[in-house]
Design a protein around this motif. Structure first.
Motif, mmCIF file in Angstrom:
data_model
loop_
_atom_site.group_PDB
_atom_site.id
_atom_site.type_symbol
_atom_site.label_atom_id
_atom_site.label_comp_id
_atom_site.label_asym_id
_atom_site.label_seq_id
_atom_site.Cartn_x
_atom_site.Cartn_y
_atom_site.Cartn_z
ATOM 1 N N TYR A 1 -5.338 -0.657 -7.261
ATOM 2 C CA TYR A 1 -3.965 -0.586 -7.734
ATOM 3 C C TYR A 1 -3.573 -1.888 -8.424
ATOM 4 O O TYR A 1 -3.896 -2.979 -7.946
ATOM 5 C CB TYR A 1 -3.004 -0.316 -6.567
ATOM 6 C CG TYR A 1 -3.193 1.037 -5.927
ATOM 7 C CD1 TYR A 1 -2.513 2.149 -6.410
ATOM 8 C CD2 TYR A 1 -4.060 1.206 -4.861
ATOM 9 C CE1 TYR A 1 -2.686 3.398 -5.826
ATOM 10 C CE2 TYR A 1 -4.250 2.444 -4.274
ATOM 11 C CZ TYR A 1 -3.554 3.541 -4.759
ATOM 12 O OH TYR A 1 -3.736 4.778 -4.193
ATOM 13 N N ASN B 1 -4.168 9.356 -11.832
ATOM 14 C CA ASN B 1 -4.837 10.622 -11.584
ATOM 15 C C ASN B 1 -5.156 11.383 -12.852
ATOM 16 O O ASN B 1 -5.378 12.575 -12.831
ATOM 17 C CB ASN B 1 -4.004 11.502 -10.646
ATOM 18 C CG ASN B 1 -4.878 12.509 -9.909
ATOM 19 O OD1 ASN B 1 -6.015 12.186 -9.539
ATOM 20 N ND2 ASN B 1 -4.363 13.703 -9.683
ATOM 21 N N ALA C 1 0.832 -1.208 0.000
ATOM 22 C CA ALA C 1 0.000 0.000 0.000
ATOM 23 C C ALA C 1 0.866 1.257 0.000
ATOM 24 O O ALA C 1 0.568 2.233 -0.702
ATOM 25 C CB ALA C 1 -0.920 -0.010 1.221
ATOM 26 N N SER C 2 1.947 1.233 0.778
ATOM 27 C CA SER C 2 2.845 2.390 0.821
ATOM 28 C C SER C 2 3.520 2.610 -0.533
ATOM 29 O O SER C 2 3.634 3.754 -1.009
ATOM 30 C CB SER C 2 3.896 2.182 1.907
ATOM 31 O OG SER C 2 4.845 3.226 1.900
ATOM 32 N N GLU D 1 -4.625 -3.831 -3.717
ATOM 33 C CA GLU D 1 -4.925 -2.788 -2.750
ATOM 34 C C GLU D 1 -5.960 -1.826 -3.331
ATOM 35 O O GLU D 1 -6.046 -1.633 -4.541
ATOM 36 C CB GLU D 1 -3.653 -2.021 -2.378
ATOM 37 C CG GLU D 1 -2.726 -2.774 -1.444
ATOM 38 C CD GLU D 1 -3.301 -2.879 -0.046
ATOM 39 O OE1 GLU D 1 -4.068 -1.992 0.366
ATOM 40 O OE2 GLU D 1 -2.990 -3.862 0.641
ATOM 41 N N LYS E 1 -8.500 1.953 -2.281
ATOM 42 C CA LYS E 1 -8.746 3.077 -1.386
ATOM 43 C C LYS E 1 -10.101 2.903 -0.712
ATOM 44 O O LYS E 1 -10.977 2.200 -1.207
ATOM 45 C CB LYS E 1 -8.733 4.404 -2.165
ATOM 46 C CG LYS E 1 -7.371 4.859 -2.632
ATOM 47 C CD LYS E 1 -7.489 6.232 -3.295
ATOM 48 C CE LYS E 1 -6.119 6.773 -3.709
ATOM 49 N NZ LYS E 1 -6.240 8.099 -4.359
ATOM 50 N N LYS F 1 2.402 9.224 -6.586
ATOM 51 C CA LYS F 1 2.998 10.545 -6.372
ATOM 52 C C LYS F 1 4.041 10.840 -7.444
ATOM 53 O O LYS F 1 4.066 11.938 -8.032
ATOM 54 C CB LYS F 1 3.619 10.600 -4.981
ATOM 55 C CG LYS F 1 4.302 11.927 -4.673
ATOM 56 C CD LYS F 1 4.914 11.908 -3.285
ATOM 57 C CE LYS F 1 5.639 13.217 -2.993
ATOM 58 N NZ LYS F 1 6.266 13.195 -1.635
ATOM 59 N N ASN G 1 2.361 1.775 -3.451
ATOM 60 C CA ASN G 1 1.362 2.277 -4.392
ATOM 61 C C ASN G 1 1.191 3.787 -4.272
ATOM 62 O O ASN G 1 1.059 4.494 -5.280
ATOM 63 C CB ASN G 1 0.020 1.579 -4.157
ATOM 64 C CG ASN G 1 0.040 0.124 -4.583
ATOM 65 O OD1 ASN G 1 0.814 -0.262 -5.448
ATOM 66 N ND2 ASN G 1 -0.806 -0.688 -3.975
ATOM 67 N N GLN G 2 1.190 4.291 -3.047
ATOM 68 C CA GLN G 2 1.061 5.738 -2.845
ATOM 69 C C GLN G 2 2.284 6.479 -3.379
ATOM 70 O O GLN G 2 2.158 7.554 -3.980
ATOM 71 C CB GLN G 2 0.872 6.027 -1.349
ATOM 72 C CG GLN G 2 -0.430 5.503 -0.775
ATOM 73 C CD GLN G 2 -1.649 6.097 -1.443
ATOM 74 O OE1 GLN G 2 -1.675 7.290 -1.784
ATOM 75 N NE2 GLN G 2 -2.660 5.282 -1.671
ATOM 76 N N GLN G 3 3.465 5.925 -3.178
ATOM 77 C CA GLN G 3 4.676 6.570 -3.693
ATOM 78 C C GLN G 3 4.699 6.558 -5.221
ATOM 79 O O GLN G 3 5.140 7.519 -5.853
ATOM 80 C CB GLN G 3 5.911 5.855 -3.148
ATOM 81 C CG GLN G 3 6.076 5.958 -1.642
ATOM 82 C CD GLN G 3 7.297 5.205 -1.155
ATOM 83 O OE1 GLN G 3 8.422 5.454 -1.603
ATOM 84 N NE2 GLN G 3 7.092 4.271 -0.241
#
Length: 687
Positions: free
Chosen positions: A198, A609, A40-41, A118, A120, A48, A43-45
């Motif tokens: 993701y 995004n 999960a971490s 994963e 949201k 970004k 995926n966020q990076q």
């Protein structure tokens, strides 16, 4: 990962009739939970860095200042280096199979599980309350408990336990999705709810407003959970092996169902090509467990038993060879972890070597005796080989001791060479080198074949080294697709108070509830009722008081007095109306409106995004299109064109070819790892 929590800290008995379902504690200090948290971490990076790259590429296109362009190019190089490192870390997570294995597993080659996708968190409250008020003309706040139960169920599905309870949890949520789709997802309007998932291989986020992605992702996680159950099984027992076999076959069945049902899912890990490879891999692992189940009681040192086991081992080798061949095809090879393809290659060589060892043992340790059935042995041996060396027959091999010894040694030689190749490939992957149990198994198998070859090797023999013939694969128990019955379970609609789904759905349109005053005349209401639930007004007397008050034939009665009767039949409603006095009683009715056919709405898909119309992703096109102007063509090749679709293929096959070198800028280096954000703005882009 046995620790469980209740969503929102609500205490509950956890019974079958309970709305609150338990999921695993994602913060529990277990290897599996740590992997999911790290995924999960990452995926966020990744998202970004992709946003930063999208902004830099847009600036590069917009500016003509050379100094600014140089700075942007430098920034792009830095961002793409970060993306490459993040991708390698994600690849490492997909290679961390040891945490999924049984703790007592020390004698079997590790199996490969799938990690959970994963997602949201999703807030249904505002959108559902507004829709209930606008579409169903009811107070949305009265459904707060139902909406909270739904959100708790989805939250628990993010961390299902690795057991039947976890499978039941995912199956219940999956069974609720068609009900939610019928209740709230109208073909003429968007709810404003975005479902983000993701990609399990690339970490690229995909977002949609409809439930197709949600359904497909839940199915993928059900298959992934089955693979994790299979890898955790104790393969030193018959019961554990049967559980592993069933789990991998069910995983393959779910993935096949996903492939056939959701053909245009815009997530690469659920593309037809990737799913086909995953199905082969699950069936190969099931076949491996079937082989282990056969050899678990022990292998009889008997001519027929050894040849049978040789063909069983050859079958396992063949299935893994097919898996490896599918993994090295473009574009799968750019996204499958190196660990997976290397492991399939190791198992291909290992089990092929075992097959040759078994045949060699049968030929060298068992000579044809007068008491043996010569015809039966000849028939059995002839079925082992696809072809024999020229001038030799099965009967010659059986009867001639020198010939039997010569071919037996040839099989041993191939067994030794095959084990050496498996060890060589094993040493090339640093993730594989972490699996000490695999190294021990490969070395023991190699040493066993080498010792036997040494025992029969005679330095005084100066004969030509013949090549041992290939062994025909054959099995008595072939791994098959198995669709589990648990994919769909009977559930109670959270929003059943809205009324029967056959009438009160998002697709139907009706008037707001109208209040009609009933005044019976000689105990005659002036109409009759029919239908199931809700009841419908028929045979309306146009001169009765109800008709004068606005009642129409075909109206549905939704309430009698203060009693909601959406779920009542004719007899129950008539019982409420039977004792109406002269003062009368109020009823509420609705009238069905004609649903005008409308154009299907486009479902916006968001990746990294950046919005993309899903219908444009799904449409296949050809290079020979008569109207090429209708397609957008990117004037510049992106910094990384990893996400461009191969125009020679249908869009139903999501492909990730390498970058086009012809129109590349001087600073642009090919890297088939991450999709370029500029490809999102191209109609032919994957995402």
């Amino acid at each position: 990962m046995t620790d469980t929590i209740l969503p929102n800290g609500i205490k509950d008995s956890g019974g079958d009739n309970s709305y609150f379902k338990k999921g695993c504690n994602r913060f529990a200090q277990t290897g599996r939970s740590k992997l999911q948290n790290e995924r999960a971490s990452l995926n966020q990076q990744i998202i970004k860095q992709m946003r930063m790259r999208a902004g830099a590429e847009n600036l590069l296109k917009a500016t003509s200042n050379n100094k600014v362009r140089e700075m942007v190019v430098l920034e792009l190089s830095y961002v793409n280096s970060n993306l490459q490192l993040l991708m390698e870390q994600l690849d490492g997570l997909n290679s961390s199979v040891e945490v999924y294995q049984n703790a007592q597993e020390t004698a079997n080659i590790p199996l490969i599980p799938l990690g959970l996708k994963e997602t949201k968190e999703v807030d249904f409250s505002i959108a559902f309350k507004d829709f209930i008020l606008e579409h169903y003309s009811e107070d949305g706040n009265s459904f707060e408990d139902e909406i909270a139960d739904l959100m708790d169920l989805r939250q628990a599905c993010r961390t299902p336990s690795r057991s039947e309870a976890g499978m039941e949890l995912l199956a219940k949520y999956f069974s609720h999705l068609p009900l939610l789709e019928s209740r709230f997802f109208s073909p003429t309007r968007q709810t404003g709810i975005f479902f983000t998932w993701y990609d399990s291989f690339t970490g690229v986020p995909v977002c949609q407003q409809n439930l197709s992605l949600e359904k497909a992702s839940i199915l993928f996680n059900m298959a992934a959970l089955f693979t994790q159950i299979g890898t955790r099984s104790d393969r030193q027992t018959i019961a554990g092996l049967e559980e592993a076999i069933s789990s991998f076959q069910k995983a393959a069945g779910i993935l096949n169902h996903l492939k056939e049902t959701f053909t245009h899912t815009p997530s690469y890990d659920m593309s037809p090509a990737m799913l086909s490879m995953l199905i082969r891999m699950m069936l190969a692992q099931a076949q491996e467990c079937l082989f282990e189940k056969t050899v678990l009681p022990g292998i009889r040192n008997h001519f027929y038993s050894l040849l049978k086991m040789a063909q069983e081992a050859a079958k396992v080798s063949e299935t893994y060879d097919h898996v490896h061949q599918s993994m090295i095809q473009t574009p799968i090879k750019d996204n499958v972890p190196l660990f997976w393809s290397t492991m399939s290659q190791v198992k291909t060589n290992h089990y092929r070597s075992l097959a040759h060892y078994f045949v060699a043992t049968a030929l060298l340790d068992h000579q044809l005796s007068p008491s043996d059935d010569e015809d039966q042995q000849e028939k059995t041996l002839s079925q082992v080989y696809d072809r024999l060396p020229e001038g030799r027959s099965p009967l010659d091999i059986l009867k001639k001791r020198a010939e039997r010894r010569r071919i037996g040694k040839a099989h041993l030689r191939r067994a030794v060479l095959g084990h050496e190749e498996a060890l060589r490939i094993y040493g090339m992957c640093h993730h594989l080198r972490k699996l000490e149990v695999l190294q021990e198994i490969l070395q023991a198998s190699h040493q066993r074949s080498l010792n036997k070859f040494t025992n029969y090797d005679n330095e005084d023999e100066f004969t030509d080294y013949m090549e041992a013939p290939d062994i025909i694969s054959k099995t008595e128990h072939k791994a098959e697709l198995e669709v589990p019955a648990s994919t769909k379970v009977k559930v109670t609609d959270f929003f059943q108070r809205l009324g029967p789904l056959s009438v009160f759905s998002a697709k139907q349109r009706w008037t707001a509830p109208r209040t009609i005053r009933l005044h019976p005349e000689d105990r005659d209401l002036g109409f009759t009722l029919k239908g199931e639930t809700p009841v419908q007004v028929v045979s309306l007397d146009p001169l009765c008081s109800a008709a004068a008050d606005g009642l129409k034939e075909g109206d549905y009665i939704v309430a009698v007095g203060d009693t909601d009767c959406k779920w009542m039949g004719v007899s129950e409603v008539m019982r409420l109306l039977k004792d109406v006095d002269e003062e009368g009683i109020n009823i509420q009715v609705v009238s069905m409106m004609d649903s005008n056919p409308s154009m299907p709405s486009k479902s916006a898909t968001f990746c990294g995004n950046l919005p993309k119309t899903y219908s444009m992703i799904c449409l296949a096109f050809d290079d020979d299109d008569k109207n090429p102007k209708s397609r957008k063509v990117s004037k510049k090749s992106s910094f990384l064109s990893w996400g461009l679709k191969n125009k020679l293929k249908s869009a139903s096959t999501l492909s990730l070819p390498t970058a086009d070198q012809s129109g590349m800028l001087p600073w642009n280096k090919p890297c088939p790892t991450f999709p370029s954000s500029s490809s999102y703005n191209n109609d032919s882009g994957l995402y």
